[in-house]
Design a protein around this motif. Sequence first.
Motif, short mmCIF file in Angstrom:
data_model
loop_
_atom_site.label_atom_id
_atom_site.label_comp_id
_atom_site.label_asym_id
_atom_site.label_seq_id
_atom_site.Cartn_x
_atom_site.Cartn_y
_atom_site.Cartn_z
N PHE A 91 0.88 -1.17 0.00
CA PHE A 91 0.00 0.00 0.00
C PHE A 91 0.91 1.22 0.00
O PHE A 91 1.71 1.41 0.93
CB PHE A 91 -0.88 -0.06 1.26
CG PHE A 91 -2.03 0.91 1.27
CD1 PHE A 91 -2.25 1.72 2.38
CD2 PHE A 91 -2.91 0.99 0.21
CE1 PHE A 91 -3.32 2.60 2.41
CE2 PHE A 91 -3.98 1.86 0.23
CZ PHE A 91 -4.19 2.67 1.33
N ILE A 93 1.41 5.28 0.00
CA ILE A 93 0.69 6.48 0.45
C ILE A 93 1.59 7.70 0.26
O ILE A 93 2.78 7.65 0.61
CB ILE A 93 0.30 6.38 1.94
CG1 ILE A 93 -0.53 5.12 2.19
CG2 ILE A 93 -0.47 7.61 2.38
CD1 ILE A 93 -0.78 4.87 3.68
N TYR A 104 -0.35 16.16 5.19
CA TYR A 104 -1.66 15.60 4.86
C TYR A 104 -1.47 14.47 3.86
O TYR A 104 -0.60 14.53 3.00
CB TYR A 104 -2.57 16.69 4.29
CG TYR A 104 -2.80 17.80 5.30
CD1 TYR A 104 -2.02 18.94 5.29
CD2 TYR A 104 -3.79 17.67 6.27
CE1 TYR A 104 -2.21 19.95 6.23
CE2 TYR A 104 -3.99 18.67 7.22
CZ TYR A 104 -3.19 19.80 7.18
OH TYR A 104 -3.38 20.78 8.13
N PHE A 105 -2.29 13.43 4.02
CA PHE A 105 -2.06 12.20 3.28
C PHE A 105 -3.13 11.93 2.23
O PHE A 105 -4.31 12.29 2.40
CB PHE A 105 -2.00 11.02 4.25
CG PHE A 105 -0.77 11.06 5.10
CD1 PHE A 105 -0.78 11.73 6.31
CD2 PHE A 105 0.40 10.44 4.69
CE1 PHE A 105 0.37 11.79 7.10
CE2 PHE A 105 1.54 10.50 5.47
CZ PHE A 105 1.53 11.17 6.67
N GLY A 106 -2.68 11.28 1.16
CA GLY A 106 -3.62 10.79 0.16
C GLY A 106 -4.30 9.52 0.64
O GLY A 106 -3.94 8.97 1.68
N PRO A 107 -5.27 9.03 -0.12
CA PRO A 107 -6.03 7.85 0.26
C PRO A 107 -5.29 6.54 0.04
O PRO A 107 -5.75 5.48 0.46
CB PRO A 107 -7.27 7.92 -0.63
CG PRO A 107 -6.82 8.67 -1.83
CD PRO A 107 -5.81 9.66 -1.34
N GLY A 108 -4.11 6.60 -0.60
CA GLY A 108 -3.32 5.40 -0.80
C GLY A 108 -3.60 4.71 -2.12
O GLY A 108 -4.66 4.87 -2.73
N ARG A 110 -3.21 0.74 -3.68
CA ARG A 110 -2.90 -0.66 -3.43
C ARG A 110 -2.28 -1.25 -4.69
O ARG A 110 -2.92 -1.31 -5.73
CB ARG A 110 -4.19 -1.42 -3.07
CG ARG A 110 -4.02 -2.92 -2.95
CD ARG A 110 -3.37 -3.33 -1.68
NE ARG A 110 -4.07 -2.82 -0.51
CZ ARG A 110 -3.54 -2.77 0.72
NH1 ARG A 110 -2.31 -3.20 0.92
NH2 ARG A 110 -4.24 -2.32 1.72
#
Lengths: 114, 110
Positions: A91, A93, A104-108, A110
């Motif tokens: 995963f 990110i 701030y983070f992205g949704p990732g 897979r």
Amino acid sequence: GAVVSQHPSWVICKSGTSVKIECRSLDFQATTMFWYRQFPKQSLMLMATSNEGSKATYEQGVEKDKFLINHASLTLSTLTVTSAHPEDSSFYICGAGTGGNEQYFGPGTRLTVT
Amino acid sequence: EDQVTQSPEALRLQEGESSSLNCSYTVSGLRGLFWYRQDPGKGPEFLFTLYSAGEEKEKERLKATLTKKESFLHITAPKPEDSATYLCAVQEIGNEKLTFGTGTRLTIIP
């Protein structure tokens, strides 16, 4: 505010092929972007840090020729996994820093390599 | 090298049962300590930043506190929707990088 997007959200590729993941800051300018990898039930491990227009700084043990990072603008960074192998399945990110303290983070994304 | 240790690894609570999550850290100079919430298959969602010992911040049922060696995330009267993994991270002075702990998987049982 402080929205980060990633594309694609999931991808399946064959061993030996390359995959590109995009990270965009939608409503702010990200002076620094960070790429992390997270294995199941483990925490985020930083892979590399990039600033707009300059080369990325990779963490120890991360192959820079395998994980290519481009930070083309203050709102876009890309991670390309070259010659992917099953052990690269994870995963991924991205995190975007505003130049202040917060990240701030992205949704990732897979990634599954078959 | 910065180190972050979170405990417990997993915590199951009944709805309404208050508790605390712990984050112990070692860093040469603390720029900030961050709490994030992560749902399965999603990226971390920012909750709080704490900068100095004695500081406290609250958001709905969550309150974060900071000492010189650890931070606590107190959850009061939790609801099932509070179930998630809570991540703690530290940032060193002069560096934007975050060092994460392994997280606490919180499950709230209705």
